[in-house]
Design a protein around this motif. Structure first.
Motif, PDB file in Angstrom:
ATOM      1  N   TYR A  23     -41.927 -56.568  21.639  1.00 11.07           N
ATOM      2  CA  TYR A  23     -41.009 -57.286  22.525  1.00 11.07           C
ATOM      3  C   TYR A  23     -41.053 -56.646  23.905  1.00 11.07           C
ATOM      4  N   ALA A  24     -41.039 -57.508  24.937  1.00 13.36           N
ATOM      5  CA  ALA A  24     -41.124 -57.024  26.312  1.00 13.36           C
ATOM      6  C   ALA A  24     -40.307 -57.937  27.217  1.00 13.36           C
ATOM      7  N   LYS A  25     -39.944 -57.393  28.379  1.00 14.35           N
ATOM      8  CA  LYS A  25     -39.167 -58.158  29.351  1.00 14.35           C
ATOM      9  C   LYS A  25     -40.035 -58.801  30.424  1.00 14.35           C
ATOM     10  N   ALA A  26     -41.270 -58.319  30.599  1.00 18.25           N
ATOM     11  CA  ALA A  26     -42.124 -58.860  31.658  1.00 18.25           C
ATOM     12  C   ALA A  26     -43.568 -58.998  31.166  1.00 18.25           C
ATOM     13  N   ILE A  27     -44.118 -60.195  31.356  1.00 22.76           N
ATOM     14  CA  ILE A  27     -45.508 -60.476  30.990  1.00 22.76           C
ATOM     15  C   ILE A  27     -46.101 -61.343  32.090  1.00 22.76           C
ATOM     16  N   TYR A  28     -47.292 -60.963  32.541  1.00 18.62           N
ATOM     17  CA  TYR A  28     -47.947 -61.793  33.544  1.00 18.62           C
ATOM     18  C   TYR A  28     -49.447 -61.538  33.588  1.00 18.62           C
ATOM     19  N   GLN A  29     -50.157 -62.480  34.209  1.00 23.46           N
ATOM     20  CA  GLN A  29     -51.603 -62.375  34.379  1.00 23.46           C
ATOM     21  C   GLN A  29     -51.923 -61.183  35.276  1.00 23.46           C
ATOM     22  N   SER A  30     -52.870 -60.387  34.849  1.00 24.92           N
ATOM     23  CA  SER A  30     -53.236 -59.191  35.596  1.00 24.92           C
ATOM     24  C   SER A  30     -54.219 -59.505  36.709  1.00 24.92           C
ATOM     25  N   ASP A  31     -54.274 -58.623  37.703  1.00 26.44           N
ATOM     26  CA  ASP A  31     -55.307 -58.710  38.729  1.00 26.44           C
ATOM     27  C   ASP A  31     -56.660 -58.307  38.153  1.00 26.44           C
ATOM     28  N   LEU A  32     -56.643 -57.565  37.038  1.00 26.32           N
ATOM     29  CA  LEU A  32     -57.874 -57.251  36.321  1.00 26.32           C
ATOM     30  C   LEU A  32     -58.287 -58.493  35.550  1.00 26.32           C
ATOM     31  N   TRP A  33     -59.465 -59.016  35.821  1.00 25.71           N
ATOM     32  CA  TRP A  33     -59.889 -60.265  35.214  1.00 25.71           C
ATOM     33  C   TRP A  33     -59.913 -60.160  33.693  1.00 25.71           C
ATOM     34  N   GLY A  34     -59.296 -61.138  33.024  1.00 30.25           N
ATOM     35  CA  GLY A  34     -59.328 -61.209  31.571  1.00 30.25           C
ATOM     36  C   GLY A  34     -58.261 -60.394  30.865  1.00 30.25           C
ATOM     37  N   PHE A  35     -57.270 -59.890  31.604  1.00 30.54           N
ATOM     38  CA  PHE A  35     -56.219 -59.081  30.993  1.00 30.54           C
ATOM     39  C   PHE A  35     -54.847 -59.665  31.268  1.00 30.54           C
ATOM     40  N   LEU A  36     -53.930 -59.402  30.362  1.00 30.04           N
ATOM     41  CA  LEU A  36     -52.530 -59.748  30.505  1.00 30.04           C
ATOM     42  C   LEU A  36     -51.760 -58.443  30.643  1.00 30.04           C
ATOM     43  N   GLU A  37     -50.822 -58.380  31.577  1.00 29.11           N
ATOM     44  CA  GLU A  37     -50.006 -57.174  31.757  1.00 29.11           C
ATOM     45  C   GLU A  37     -48.682 -57.346  31.026  1.00 29.11           C
ATOM     46  N   ILE A  38     -48.329 -56.334  30.266  1.00 27.21           N
ATOM     47  CA  ILE A  38     -47.073 -56.335  29.522  1.00 27.21           C
ATOM     48  C   ILE A  38     -46.280 -55.120  29.968  1.00 27.21           C
ATOM     49  N   GLU A  39     -45.048 -55.360  30.453  1.00 23.49           N
ATOM     50  CA  GLU A  39     -44.197 -54.281  30.961  1.00 23.49           C
ATOM     51  C   GLU A  39     -42.834 -54.307  30.284  1.00 23.49           C
ATOM     52  N   GLU A  40     -42.134 -53.204  30.408  1.00 22.68           N
ATOM     53  CA  GLU A  40     -40.760 -53.061  29.938  1.00 22.68           C
ATOM     54  C   GLU A  40     -40.620 -53.411  28.456  1.00 22.68           C
ATOM     55  N   PHE A  41     -41.315 -52.632  27.629  1.00 20.96           N
ATOM     56  CA  PHE A  41     -41.213 -52.823  26.186  1.00 20.96           C
ATOM     57  C   PHE A  41     -39.774 -52.599  25.739  1.00 20.96           C
ATOM     58  N   VAL A  42     -39.346 -53.392  24.757  1.00 23.68           N
ATOM     59  CA  VAL A  42     -37.981 -53.297  24.245  1.00 23.68           C
ATOM     60  C   VAL A  42     -38.063 -53.013  22.747  1.00 23.68           C
ATOM     61  N   PHE A  43     -37.342 -51.997  22.315  1.00 22.82           N
ATOM     62  CA  PHE A  43     -37.280 -51.661  20.900  1.00 22.82           C
ATOM     63  C   PHE A  43     -35.833 -51.731  20.458  1.00 22.82           C
ATOM     64  N   GLY A  44     -35.615 -51.925  19.150  1.00 16.99           N
ATOM     65  CA  GLY A  44     -34.271 -51.998  18.599  1.00 16.99           C
ATOM     66  C   GLY A  44     -33.528 -50.693  18.783  1.00 16.99           C
ATOM     67  N   GLU A  45     -32.223 -50.778  18.799  1.00 19.96           N
ATOM     68  CA  GLU A  45     -31.394 -49.590  18.935  1.00 19.96           C
ATOM     69  C   GLU A  45     -31.374 -48.804  17.634  1.00 19.96           C
ATOM     70  N   ARG A  46     -31.082 -47.528  17.712  1.00 23.11           N
ATOM     71  CA  ARG A  46     -31.034 -46.673  16.526  1.00 23.11           C
ATOM     72  C   ARG A  46     -29.644 -46.658  15.902  1.00 23.11           C
ATOM     73  N   THR A  47     -28.879 -47.704  16.080  1.00 23.28           N
ATOM     74  CA  THR A  47     -27.540 -47.740  15.524  1.00 23.28           C
ATOM     75  C   THR A  47     -27.556 -48.082  14.045  1.00 23.28           C
ATOM     76  N   GLN A  48     -28.680 -48.607  13.564  1.00 25.25           N
ATOM     77  CA  GLN A  48     -28.768 -48.969  12.159  1.00 25.25           C
ATOM     78  C   GLN A  48     -29.043 -47.723  11.316  1.00 25.25           C
ATOM     79  N   VAL A  49     -28.568 -47.761  10.084  1.00 28.14           N
ATOM     80  CA  VAL A  49     -28.795 -46.655   9.163  1.00 28.14           C
ATOM     81  C   VAL A  49     -30.243 -46.676   8.688  1.00 28.14           C
ATOM     82  N   VAL A  50     -30.796 -47.875   8.459  1.00 22.11           N
ATOM     83  CA  VAL A  50     -32.165 -48.013   7.983  1.00 22.11           C
ATOM     84  C   VAL A  50     -33.112 -47.941   9.176  1.00 22.11           C
ATOM     85  N   VAL A  51     -34.139 -47.096   9.067  1.00 20.71           N
ATOM     86  CA  VAL A  51     -35.122 -46.936  10.129  1.00 20.71           C
ATOM     87  C   VAL A  51     -36.434 -47.547   9.661  1.00 20.71           C
TER      88      VAL A  51
END
Length: 107
Positions: A23-51
């Protein structure tokens, strides 16, 4: 359905025989030909007992990563989602994942 001010994207891509679902907050076409840029990865919070060990492995692997450049042919799917899910890694089963066809430059 209205567009969210702060969208969250679920990105599924193939990397070294594994399927990454992240999961990420920002995705866009890269200036590098043939690549997609993915920024600001989002992970679940550690509030759950099960990891979830798969999510913890992804967190460790992408710790300190500001931006990832993923080849377009490795992308399986991108969805804009309402809620954050669990990031995971799974093994790519033969014939289960198809790469996106890419045009050959200069043809």
């Amino acid at each position: 359905m209205s567009k969210s001010e702060n969208p969250i994207f679920k990105v599924i891509f193939v990397n070294q025989g594994q399927v990454f679902e992240m999961y990420a907050k920002a995705i866009y076409q890269s200036d590098l030909w043939g690549f997609l840029e993915i920024e600001e990865f989002v992970f679940g919070e550690r509030t759950q007992v099960v990891v979830d060990p798969s999510e913890e492995k992804l967190k460790a692997q992408f710790e300190g990563v500001i931006r990832s450049y993923v080849p377009l042919q490795a992308i399986v799917r991108i969805d804009e989602v309402e809620r954050l899910g669990v990031a995971r890694i799974s093994e790519a089963a033969a014939g289960n994942v198809m790469s996106f066809p890419m045009p050959v430059p200069g043809k």
